[in-house]
Structure formats: structure tokens, C-alpha cells
Scaffold this motif. Structure first.
Motif, PDB file in Angstrom:
ATOM      1  N   ARG A 140     -64.033   0.866  17.149  1.00  0.00           N
ATOM      2  CA  ARG A 140     -63.373   0.225  18.293  1.00  0.00           C
ATOM      3  C   ARG A 140     -62.982   1.272  19.345  1.00  0.00           C
ATOM      4  O   ARG A 140     -63.153   1.051  20.535  1.00  0.00           O
ATOM      5  CB  ARG A 140     -62.123  -0.531  17.822  1.00  0.00           C
ATOM      6  N   GLN A 141     -62.484   2.398  18.872  1.00  0.00           N
ATOM      7  CA  GLN A 141     -62.091   3.449  19.807  1.00  0.00           C
ATOM      8  C   GLN A 141     -63.303   4.020  20.549  1.00  0.00           C
ATOM      9  O   GLN A 141     -63.249   4.289  21.741  1.00  0.00           O
ATOM     10  CB  GLN A 141     -61.354   4.557  19.077  1.00  0.00           C
ATOM     11  N   SER A 142     -64.405   4.184  19.832  1.00  0.00           N
ATOM     12  CA  SER A 142     -65.595   4.723  20.501  1.00  0.00           C
ATOM     13  C   SER A 142     -66.137   3.727  21.520  1.00  0.00           C
ATOM     14  O   SER A 142     -66.626   4.111  22.580  1.00  0.00           O
ATOM     15  CB  SER A 142     -66.660   5.124  19.492  1.00  0.00           C
ATOM     16  N   ALA A 162     -60.968   3.633   3.914  1.00  0.00           N
ATOM     17  CA  ALA A 162     -62.039   4.280   4.670  1.00  0.00           C
ATOM     18  C   ALA A 162     -62.748   3.273   5.563  1.00  0.00           C
ATOM     19  O   ALA A 162     -63.114   3.567   6.703  1.00  0.00           O
ATOM     20  CB  ALA A 162     -63.032   4.946   3.724  1.00  0.00           C
ATOM     21  N   SER A 163     -62.920   2.073   5.075  1.00  0.00           N
ATOM     22  CA  SER A 163     -63.567   1.024   5.856  1.00  0.00           C
ATOM     23  C   SER A 163     -62.718   0.648   7.070  1.00  0.00           C
ATOM     24  O   SER A 163     -63.231   0.485   8.186  1.00  0.00           O
ATOM     25  CB  SER A 163     -63.802  -0.201   4.971  1.00  0.00           C
ATOM     26  N   ALA A 164     -61.410   0.521   6.875  1.00  0.00           N
ATOM     27  CA  ALA A 164     -60.507   0.189   7.985  1.00  0.00           C
ATOM     28  C   ALA A 164     -60.510   1.312   9.029  1.00  0.00           C
ATOM     29  O   ALA A 164     -60.525   1.062  10.238  1.00  0.00           O
ATOM     30  CB  ALA A 164     -59.099  -0.052   7.450  1.00  0.00           C
ATOM     31  N   GLU A 165     -60.512   2.561   8.568  1.00  0.00           N
ATOM     32  CA  GLU A 165     -60.559   3.687   9.501  1.00  0.00           C
ATOM     33  C   GLU A 165     -61.889   3.730  10.253  1.00  0.00           C
ATOM     34  O   GLU A 165     -61.937   4.064  11.450  1.00  0.00           O
ATOM     35  CB  GLU A 165     -60.331   4.995   8.747  1.00  0.00           C
ATOM     36  N   ALA A 166     -62.977   3.387   9.590  1.00  0.00           N
ATOM     37  CA  ALA A 166     -64.284   3.363  10.249  1.00  0.00           C
ATOM     38  C   ALA A 166     -64.321   2.282  11.323  1.00  0.00           C
ATOM     39  O   ALA A 166     -64.862   2.486  12.416  1.00  0.00           O
ATOM     40  CB  ALA A 166     -65.387   3.138   9.219  1.00  0.00           C
TER      41      ALA A 166
END
Length: 100
Positions: A16-18, A7-11
Motif C-alpha cells: 500500500r505504501q509503495s 509478515a503477510s500484514a507487513e507485506a
């Protein structure tokens, strides 16, 4: 990997994408605010309106009608002068015959 690490890696990836989306959006907005071509000469605006051309047309029509009427008057005057000269010539000839 545990669920928390996942979950941390996805966050982090989402953050980064935002950030990338924010930069792209700012670039798009900056391009849209600029004029399409800065080297293009300004388009000259029309100096006249339809009323101006209607006025010119009406004035030209009145002028042409006045010109036609004056041409007819000259023609009538020429015919009247010719008739007058012919009548006077005939009278003169009659007077000459009476004397002779």
C-alpha cells in the motif's frame, strides 16, 4: 499472531505504501513538466546586440566630429571675411584721402 500472519500484514502494508509513493511520484513529475505560469506573457527578446550599439556610437562620433570641423571652418571663414573687409575699407579710405 503467527510470524507468517505478521509478515503477510507487513507485506500488504508495504505494498500500500509503495502504491501511495508511486502516485505521489507521478503527481510530482506531472507538476514539474507543466510550465510555472501559463498566463505569463512571453518575454520579448532583445533585438540588438553590442555590435549594433558600438556601430551607432561610432557613427554618432564621426557625425559630431564632422559637425565640429565644419563649425571651425565657418568661424575661420568669418574671420577671413572680416579681415578682408577691414583691409578693403582702409584701402578705400586711403584712395578717398588722395582724391580730396
Amino acid at each position: 499472531m503467527s510470524d507468517l500472519n505478521k509478515a503477510s500484514a507487513e507485506a500488504l502494508e508495504a505494498a500500500r505504501q509503495s502504491d501511495q509513493f508511486a502516485v505521489m511520484l507521478a503527481a510530482i513529475q506531472a507538476v514539474q513538466k507543466q510550465p510555472a505560469c501559463q498566463h505569463q506573457a512571453p518575454v520579448p527578446q532583445s533585438s540588438g546586440s553590442a555590435a549594433k550599439w558600438v556601430g551607432i556610437g561610432a557613427g554618432a562620433s564621426v557625425f559630431m566630429i564632422a559637425l565640429a570641423v565644419s563649425a571651425v571652418a565657418v568661424a575661420i571663414s568669418a574671420v577671413a571675411l572680416t579681415v578682408c573687409v577691414l583691409v578693403l575699407r582702409s584701402v578705400w579710405q586711403d584712395i578717398q584721402k588722395g582724391k580730396g
